[in-house]
Motif scaffolding. Structure first.
Motif: not given
Length: 249
Positions: A3, A7-8, A81-86, A163, A242-243
């Motif tokens: 990766q 970005q985050r 994970s829940r907030h979409g960090y890279d 990720t 899977t969350e």
């Protein structure tokens, strides 16, 4: 697998009774030009760690009681994970990890899923001796064989994950003593994650009392070998996660 563009990025700081140091550490990280987000996981502190961290500008996640570094980091990974960090990177709240090296460790993710900030890689003057040194040398040699690459500091907590690495940690990140470093790394490697290391410098603790004392150093060797043997008995994880459903009251 790799990766190269992040970005985050979330900086996760597990903190237990670090009220004297965490504020300055948060401010140092926020002052970096890379503009990282910071999550301080207050691990059941009995002092003002949470309030100091929040006042310094960090998002604070309060755990109801002390779970140890492993438990705190698991909570941080779920948040990321829940907030979409890279990517995420663990940074000690006591200031020993130099914020300028965060970007250096993250750069390792351009070629791997997990990047370790290594204290024994021809940079800085960090040293250990006695049983702790013997354990680190043994662990480094053994895990290097598993990883297929030279690793000199497998107990370092200054490490980043992309990720893919985060997903693996969500499925398996132990809370046992040394599990958050040895066990988690071994299982990640056996699950297919690629690991690399980059040299970093360590600083003196900015405040508070070091967690290691002569008694802990004396039993470090035995515990580290046990942690390694235990890790080798665990089944590798399948990197699909899977969350669980989040219930809001």
């Amino acid at each position: 697998m790799t990766q190269p563009l992040l970005q985050r990025v979330l900086v996760i700081m597990p903190a237990w009774n670090e009220g004297l140091a965490v504020g300055n550490t948060v401010r140092e990280v926020l002052a970096r030009p890379e503009r990282y987000d910071i999550l301080v996981v207050d691990d059941g502190s009995s002092d003002d760690t949470a309030a100091v961290a929040a006042a310094a500008g960090a998002t604070v996640l309060n755990l109801p009681f002390n779970l140890g570094v492993g438990g705190a980091m698991r909570a941080g990974f779920k948040y990321a994970s829940r907030h979409g960090y890279d990517a995420v990177i663990q940074v000690d709240a006591d200031g020993q990890h130099d914020p300028k090296d965060i970007a250096v460790v993250l750069q390792g993710l351009s070629e791997a899923d997990i990047s370790i900030g290594a204290r024994f890689a021809d940079k800085g003057n960090y040293t250990v001796s006695g049983p702790r040194k013997w354990a680190m040398l043994f662990l480094a040699k053994t895990i290097s064989r598993l990883a297929g690459t030279k690793l000199t500091d497998v107990t370092s907590g200054f490490r980043a994950a992309n990720t893919r690495g985060i997903a693996q940690y969500l499925d398996h990140y132990p809370a046992e003593y040394l599990g958050d470093t040895i066990d988690s790394l071994v299982v990640a490697i056996r699950s297919g994650c690629k690991v690399t290391q980059v040299p970093v410098e360590m600083r003196e603790r900015q405040a508070g009392t070091p967690s290691h004392n002569p008694f802990k150093a004396a039993i470090y060797l035995g515990r580290s070998i046990f942690a390694l043997l235990f890790a080798l008995t665990r089944k590798p994880s399948v990197l699909v996660h899977t969350e669980p459903e989040i219930k809001v009251n």
